[in-house]
Scaffold this motif. Structure first.
Motif, PDB file in Angstrom:
ATOM      1  N   UNK A   6      10.410 -15.423   4.334  1.00 52.96           N
ATOM      2  CA  UNK A   6      11.332 -14.243   3.718  1.00 52.96           C
ATOM      3  C   UNK A   6      11.125 -12.751   4.149  1.00 52.96           C
ATOM      4  N   UNK A   7      12.707 -12.036   5.057  1.00 56.58           N
ATOM      5  CA  UNK A   7      12.497 -10.997   5.014  1.00 56.58           C
ATOM      6  C   UNK A   7      13.331 -10.227   3.967  1.00 56.58           C
ATOM      7  N   UNK A   8      13.023  -8.837   3.899  1.00 60.11           N
ATOM      8  CA  UNK A   8      13.977  -7.808   3.501  1.00 60.11           C
ATOM      9  C   UNK A   8      14.934  -7.605   4.004  1.00 60.11           C
ATOM     10  N   UNK A   9      14.660  -7.170   5.037  1.00 57.52           N
ATOM     11  CA  UNK A   9      16.121  -6.150   6.723  1.00 57.52           C
ATOM     12  C   UNK A   9      15.069  -7.260   7.865  1.00 57.52           C
ATOM     13  N   UNK A  10      16.006  -7.698   8.436  1.00 57.99           N
ATOM     14  CA  UNK A  10      15.729  -8.015  10.213  1.00 57.99           C
ATOM     15  C   UNK A  10      16.831  -7.179  10.836  1.00 57.99           C
ATOM     16  N   UNK A  11      16.499  -5.938  11.547  1.00 60.23           N
ATOM     17  CA  UNK A  11      16.797  -5.342  12.067  1.00 60.23           C
ATOM     18  C   UNK A  11      17.463  -5.208  13.856  1.00 60.23           C
ATOM     19  N   UNK A  12      18.315  -5.067  13.896  1.00 58.35           N
ATOM     20  CA  UNK A  12      18.546  -5.577  15.791  1.00 58.35           C
ATOM     21  C   UNK A  12      19.291  -4.136  16.329  1.00 58.35           C
ATOM     22  N   UNK A  13      18.948  -3.381  16.765  1.00 53.46           N
ATOM     23  CA  UNK A  13      19.907  -2.543  18.106  1.00 53.46           C
ATOM     24  C   UNK A  13      19.650  -2.228  19.481  1.00 53.46           C
ATOM     25  N   UNK A  14      20.863  -2.568  19.409  1.00 53.90           N
ATOM     26  CA  UNK A  14      20.823  -2.511  21.236  1.00 53.90           C
ATOM     27  C   UNK A  14      19.491  -3.050  22.026  1.00 53.90           C
ATOM     28  N   UNK A  45      12.363  -5.859  13.232  1.00 51.86           N
ATOM     29  CA  UNK A  45      12.884  -4.769  14.418  1.00 51.86           C
ATOM     30  C   UNK A  45      13.142  -6.122  15.445  1.00 51.86           C
ATOM     31  N   UNK A  46      14.082  -6.367  15.446  1.00 48.07           N
ATOM     32  CA  UNK A  46      13.957  -7.136  17.047  1.00 48.07           C
ATOM     33  C   UNK A  46      14.632  -6.528  17.729  1.00 48.07           C
ATOM     34  N   UNK A  47      13.680  -6.742  19.195  1.00 42.17           N
ATOM     35  CA  UNK A  47      14.415  -5.684  20.371  1.00 42.17           C
ATOM     36  C   UNK A  47      13.816  -4.624  20.162  1.00 42.17           C
ATOM     37  N   UNK A  48      12.231  -4.475  19.797  1.00 45.81           N
ATOM     38  CA  UNK A  48      12.113  -2.368  19.011  1.00 45.81           C
ATOM     39  C   UNK A  48      12.423  -1.959  20.368  1.00 45.81           C
ATOM     40  N   UNK A  49      11.927  -2.366  21.519  1.00 45.54           N
ATOM     41  CA  UNK A  49      11.708  -1.461  22.716  1.00 45.54           C
ATOM     42  C   UNK A  49      10.873  -0.234  22.117  1.00 45.54           C
ATOM     43  N   UNK A  50      10.667   0.651  22.840  1.00 44.78           N
ATOM     44  CA  UNK A  50       9.629   1.384  22.972  1.00 44.78           C
ATOM     45  C   UNK A  50       9.051   2.065  21.085  1.00 44.78           C
ATOM     46  N   UNK A  51       9.771   2.057  20.196  1.00 43.14           N
ATOM     47  CA  UNK A  51       9.573   1.492  18.847  1.00 43.14           C
ATOM     48  C   UNK A  51       9.914   3.084  18.494  1.00 43.14           C
TER      49      UNK A  51
END
Ligand SMILES: C[S@@+](CC[C@H](N)C(=O)[O-])C[C@H]1O[C@@H](n2cnc3c(N)ncnc32)[C@H](O)[C@@H]1O
Length: 265
Positions: free
Chosen positions: A102-110, A45-51
């Motif tokens: 290698x990752x299954x999912x790279x997630x980046x929200x906002x 979770x890239x830029x995960x912020x406060x989680x």
């Protein structure tokens, strides 16, 4: 070309950011709902912020090893105290992040709107996926909307113009067709869409309060103490005109967002 403020704020206020947690989480959930994976064992979770999205990722993909990456100590402290061992928390620049495997999912929200050079960043992230893995990104697409147009106008017109001018940068979020061109050589499939959320906001100057927790923060940080108030007041006045109150006292704030889901070859 549209411009926006440069770089992320030097400091974040997780409590202020989470004041609008319900409205901020919705695009993350809309993004999550479209991810074409039955299971994922490794998630970043890239830029995960406060989680706040991690618990949703964990629920969607039980048992996944989640890594939350953020370059803000304040945000990661909030993530650790609220979401503890739900993820491994890593403080670093997402532009430099590289997974061990290698990752299954790279997630980046906002988050990726704070990073430059998407033509390099997005293909680089695709390279960190396993075949069939997914890059899922949501970014504000708000740079030509009144909230950001007025913010830039006030930044360039007031007595603080000389201080703030150097902070303006080209709009970081590109057109959907650019992302298509950058990602399609590495993608088995691409799902790209835009949504405008008409947010019903309460209280005084809610649009100012919303951008004060994110897009406006670097500008206020750069101002000397005696200019912070006048800058805020000047922007508040313009935003009140751009976003007039409705008859019931609420304010409607149309917030546009761009979504990208790329499945790796
Ligand atoms: C608007 S918040 C989004 C937080 C979270 N993803 C969510 O959906 O609520 C943006 C986050 O991106 C982080 N960020 C900005 N630039 C970054 C960078 N270069 N590397 C890592 N994180 C970054 C900020 O610290 C902040 O926590």
């Amino acid at each position: 070309m549209n411009a926006d403020v440069s770089g992320a704020p030097k400091s974040w206020d997780p409590a202020h950011y989470l004041k609008y947690a319900g409205q901020r989480i919705r695009p993350a959930l809309d993004l999550l709902a479209r991810i074409p994976l039955d299971e994922a064992r490794t998630i970043a979770d890239l830029g995960c912020g406060p989680g706040n999205v991690v618990e949703h990722l964990a629920r969607a993909f039980p048992g996944a090893a989640i890594t939350g990456v953020d370059n803000s100590a304040q945000m990661l402290n909030a993530a650790r105290s609220e979401h503890g061992d739900a993820a491994t928390w890593v403080q670093m620049d997402a532009a430099r992040w590289e997974p061990d495997a290698p990752q299954d999912l790279i997630f980046a929200n906002a988050s990726l709107q704070w990073l430059d050079r998407h033509e390099i960043l997005f293909p680089r992230l695709m390279g960190f996926l396993r075949p069939g893995g997914v890059l899922a990104v949501q970014m504000p697409d708000q740079f030509a909307e009144p909230s950001h147009v007025e913010m830039r106008a006030v930044a360039t017109e007031g007595p603080w113009a000389a201080t703030l001018k150097s902070l303006l940068r080209p709009a970081p979020v590109a057109r959907p067709e650019d992302y298509y061109d950058w990602l399609s050589p590495r993608a088995a499939s691409l799902d790209i869409w835009r949504t405008a959320y008409t947010q019903v906001m309460e209280g005084n100057d809610p649009v100012l309060d919303w951008i004060g927790a994110s897009a406006m923060k670097p500008l206020r940080e750069a101002l000397p103490a005696d200019q912070k108030g006048p800058f805020r007041d000047a922007l508040a006045e313009r935003l009140r005109r751009a976003y007039p109150r409705r008859a019931d006292g609420t304010t409607l704030f149309a917030f546009k967002r761009l979504f990208i889901i790329a499945v790796s070859l």
